[in-house]
Scaffold this active site. Structure first.
Site, PDB file in Angstrom:
ATOM      1  CG  ASP A 190      -2.009   0.917   1.253  1.00  0.00           C
ATOM      2  OD1 ASP A 190      -2.366   1.391   0.169  1.00  0.00           O
ATOM      3  OD2 ASP A 190      -2.541   1.210   2.349  1.00  0.00           O
ATOM      4  CB  SER A 224       0.067   7.504  -2.267  1.00  0.00           C
ATOM      5  OG  SER A 224       1.248   8.077  -1.773  1.00  0.00           O
ATOM      6  N   GLY A 271      -4.656  10.066  -6.904  1.00  0.00           N
ATOM      7  CA  GLY A 271      -5.359  11.348  -6.840  1.00  0.00           C
ATOM      8  C   GLY A 271      -6.802  11.290  -7.281  1.00  0.00           C
ATOM      9  CB  SER A 297     -14.576   9.919  -3.252  1.00  0.00           C
ATOM     10  OG  SER A 297     -14.452   8.962  -2.223  1.00  0.00           O
ATOM     11  CB  CYS A 328      -7.823  11.461  -3.066  1.00  0.00           C
ATOM     12  SG  CYS A 328      -6.164  11.639  -3.601  1.00  0.00           S
ATOM     13  N   GLY A 352     -10.013   3.788  -7.109  1.00  0.00           N
ATOM     14  CA  GLY A 352     -10.388   5.161  -6.779  1.00  0.00           C
ATOM     15  C   GLY A 352     -11.192   5.833  -7.871  1.00  0.00           C
ATOM     16  N   GLY A 395     -15.274   4.768  -1.301  1.00  0.00           N
ATOM     17  CA  GLY A 395     -16.488   5.532  -1.018  1.00  0.00           C
ATOM     18  C   GLY A 395     -17.772   4.793  -1.361  1.00  0.00           C
ATOM     19  NE  ARG A 404      -2.849   5.239   0.153  1.00  0.00           N
ATOM     20  CZ  ARG A 404      -2.992   4.603  -0.999  1.00  0.00           C
ATOM     21  NH1 ARG A 404      -2.583   3.365  -1.121  1.00  0.00           N
ATOM     22  NH2 ARG A 404      -3.548   5.196  -2.024  1.00  0.00           N
ATOM     23  CB  SER A 458     -23.004  20.908 -23.532  1.00  0.00           C
ATOM     24  OG  SER A 458     -22.353  20.610 -24.725  1.00  0.00           O
ATOM     25  N   GLY A 517     -26.394  14.135 -20.307  1.00  0.00           N
ATOM     26  CA  GLY A 517     -26.495  12.763 -19.788  1.00  0.00           C
ATOM     27  C   GLY A 517     -26.951  12.703 -18.340  1.00  0.00           C
TER      28      GLY A 517
HETATM   29  P1  IMP Z   1     -12.821   6.093  -3.690  1.00  0.00           P
HETATM   30  O1  IMP Z   1     -13.287   4.722  -4.042  1.00  0.00           O
HETATM   31  O2  IMP Z   1     -13.001   7.077  -4.800  1.00  0.00           O
HETATM   32  O3  IMP Z   1     -13.427   6.591  -2.424  1.00  0.00           O
HETATM   33  O4  IMP Z   1     -11.245   5.985  -3.472  1.00  0.00           O
HETATM   34  C1  IMP Z   1     -10.656   5.029  -2.637  1.00  0.00           C
HETATM   35  C2  IMP Z   1      -9.156   4.996  -2.886  1.00  0.00           C
HETATM   36  O5  IMP Z   1      -8.570   6.265  -2.538  1.00  0.00           O
HETATM   37  C3  IMP Z   1      -8.387   4.027  -2.027  1.00  0.00           C
HETATM   38  O6  IMP Z   1      -8.453   2.705  -2.479  1.00  0.00           O
HETATM   39  C4  IMP Z   1      -6.967   4.582  -2.071  1.00  0.00           C
HETATM   40  O7  IMP Z   1      -6.268   4.231  -3.227  1.00  0.00           O
HETATM   41  C5  IMP Z   1      -7.200   6.062  -2.150  1.00  0.00           C
HETATM   42  N1  IMP Z   1      -7.018   6.729  -0.862  1.00  0.00           N
HETATM   43  C6  IMP Z   1      -7.352   6.326   0.369  1.00  0.00           C
HETATM   44  N2  IMP Z   1      -7.075   7.253   1.291  1.00  0.00           N
HETATM   45  C7  IMP Z   1      -6.531   8.287   0.624  1.00  0.00           C
HETATM   46  C8  IMP Z   1      -6.027   9.559   1.026  1.00  0.00           C
HETATM   47  O8  IMP Z   1      -6.070   9.965   2.186  1.00  0.00           O
HETATM   48  N3  IMP Z   1      -5.509  10.337   0.029  1.00  0.00           N
HETATM   49  C9  IMP Z   1      -5.473   9.933  -1.254  1.00  0.00           C
HETATM   50  N4  IMP Z   1      -5.977   8.774  -1.688  1.00  0.00           N
HETATM   51  C10 IMP Z   1      -6.488   7.952  -0.753  1.00  0.00           C
END
Ligand code: IMP
Length: 524
Positions: A279, A281, A331, A334, A336, A370, A393, A438, A505, A510
């Site tokens: 894990d 980033s 990046g 949701s 992030c 993500g 999320g 991470r 647009s 959509g």
């Molecule tokens: P989501 O599904 O769009 O909510 O994104 C989830 C993903 O965001 C996770 O699997 C990680 O890869 C990433 N993530 C988790 N925590 C953080 C953070 O604090 N900053 C940036 N990315 C994150």
């Protein structure tokens, strides 16, 4: 009226003559010199021919080189998303959970063990009482927990030596609430030896007409139980992700790249871990490469998902060092703020396309991690070459995600936070917790947040939500005209599945338009 130039019966032939298919090939769509970096919302997939019912679509896919799943769903290693409960249901429903590591190694290993020893229909952590527990306390427990029927163990611990069973029938009409349960409990409850199947257990319950069957080991220690009230509720999980040899549910977990993570991993492997996610980033680091090499040498049978990456150069380094899967995204989450703070990252659709195109050449399955907000995003990620999608999320706020619900502004909510949020990172450091690793190295004194902490609305149980995602994907594949995810990939690569870029647009069009008010209910 437009005068017909051609006879309608020649329409299909004329299509052949045109040669160029309508819409864009994936290469044309994703040409970043023309269009820049794209997100999932920036394009659509053009519909194909519906020549089969949606129920014919299967979603079998690869998580890693060696592990296949019946669905492409993976839950994120986040402390508000995946602990054992989520991982159990993700696996039962055909996906897999990745248990977070913002806890001590022992706690994380215990969560893995709970998934690995889970058997559908068996209650593996029953609430037990001591012989000295009073009748008044049992009545209160019934009120609070909503069920009655507590095994009595010698020291009130589980697992522990079984002494009896106390049910509501035993305490119902007793007025002296200070009496200990030892005076009223059934001293010889129906028991069965560990190892019996759920079917056999259910037969015993039917025959004995009892409410609870207590499962014990050779020393009469209580190890689990089956409850009659659960009999009717027990679902069949035909898509469940299980090990072919042990039949146990598959379980994933995340670790960092610090030296202490090697010890952590040894405990996870001991607990039965099937796949580890390294894990980070920014996955293309000497720390990750060292960790990857060490894992592959120390645990050659353990599947390793490396990442995160968003470029093929990052991916190449991890592929060269033997990873079994890649996790893509920087990046796009949701919660992030990495792109804002670090200025590093890549729009997710472009990242997924470029990394998958490269990694798939080497037979390395990729996970789009993500930025997934709906079923459409999932099928788009898969059409760009991903084999699975990781969701945070989308799964936060479900019954199975960690944390308690609370109310605000009349809404039932749960906390959802980034692992790089100050909140999550401040939990780090206690007992070897690891969220910070991470994002930062141990020596960093000042925390720089890469995520936020927020809340999400109650989504109900993943037992309804994952089947909703599954059925939605089946319908989407039907519209596109493919019966499997393999066919989706193949037809995208052959240029048969076509795409359209969406202007701002077009995106508005959509969405929902011109309504005074509406309620967006996604499933029943
Ligand atoms: P989501 O599904 O769009 O909510 O994104 C989830 C993903 O965001 C996770 O699997 C990680 O890869 C990433 N993530 C988790 N925590 C953080 C953070 O604090 N900053 C940036 N990315 C994150």
């Amino acid at each position: 009226m437009v005068a017909a130039k051609r006879d309608y019966t020649t329409a299909l032939g004329y299509l052949e003559e045109l040669k160029n298919r309508d819409g864009l090939s994936v290469e044309e769509l994703m040409d970043s010199k023309i269009r820049g970096g794209l997100t999932y919302n920036d394009f659509l997939i053009l519909p194909g021919y519906v020549g089969f019912p949606s129920s014919n679509v299967h979603l079998k896919t690869k998580l890693t080189k060696k592990i296949s799943l019946q669905t492409p769903f993976v839950s994120s290693p986040m402390d508000t998303v995946t602990e054992s409960e989520m991982a159990i249901y993700m696996a039962l429903l055909g996906g897999i959970g990745t248990i977070h590591h913002n806890c001590s190694p022992e706690e994380q290993a215990a969560m893995v063990k709970k998934v690995k020893t889970y058997e559908n229909g068996f209650i593996n952590s029953p609430v037990v009482v001591t012989p000295q527990t009073t009748i008044g306390e049992v009545k209160k427990m019934k009120e609070q927990l909503g069920f009655s029927g507590f095994p009595v163990t010698e020291d009130g611990k589980f697992p522990g030596k079984l002494l009896g069973l106390v049910t509501s029938r035993d305490v119902q009409f007793i007025e002296d609430e200070s009496l200990p349960v030892s005076q009223v409990m059934t001293k010889e409850p129906v028991t069965a030896k560990q190892g019996l199947t759920l079917l056999q257990g259910n037969e015993i319950l039917k025959k004995t007409k009892k409410g609870k069957l207590l499962i014990v080991d050779d020393e009469m220690n209580l190890v689990s139980m089956i409850s009659r009230t659960d009999l009717m509720k027990n679902q069949n999980f035909p898509l469940a992700s299980k090990s072919a040899t042990t039949k146990q549910l598959l379980c994933g977990a995340a670790i960092g790249t610090l030296p202490a993570d090697r010890k952590r991993l040894s405990l996870l492997v001991e607990a039965g871990l099937d796949v580890v996610t390294i894990d980070s980033s920014q996955g293309n680091s000497m720390f990750q490469v060292d960790m990857l090499k060490w894992i592959k040498k120390t645990y050659p049978d353990l599947e390793v998902i490396a990442g995160n990456v968003v470029t093929r150069e990052q991916a190449a380094n991890l592929i060269a060092n033997g990873c079994d899967g890649l996790r893509i995204g920087m990046g796009s989450g949701s919660i992030c703020i990495t792109q804002e703070v670090m200025a590093c990252g890549r729009p997710q659709a472009t990242a997924v396309y470029n990394v998958c195109k490269f990694a798939n050449e080497f037979g390395v399955p990729c996970m789009a991690d993500g930025g997934v907000q709906n079923i459409g995003h999932i099928i788009k990620a898969l059409s760009l070459g991903a084999s699975t999608v990781m969701m945070g999320g989308m799964l936060a706020g479900t019954t199975e995600s960690p944390g308690d619900y609370f109310y605000r502004d009349g809404k039932r909510l749960k906390v959802y936070r980034g692992m790089g949020s100050i909140d999550a990172m401040q939990q780090t450091g206690k007992d070897g917790n690891a969220s910070t690793s991470r994002y930062f190295s141990e020596s960093d004194k000042v925390l720089v947040a890469q995520g936020v902490s927020g809340s999400v609305v109650d989504k109900g149980s993943v037992q309804k939500f994952i089947p909703y995602l599954y059925n939605g994907l089946q319908h989407s594949c039907q519209d596109i005209g493919v019966q499997s995810l393999d066919a989706l990939k193949e037809n995208v690569n052959d240029g048969k599945i076509r795409f359209e870029f969406r202007t701002a647009s077009a995106q508005l069009e959509g969405g929902i338009n011109n309504l005074h008010s509406y309620e967006k209910r996604l499933h029943n």
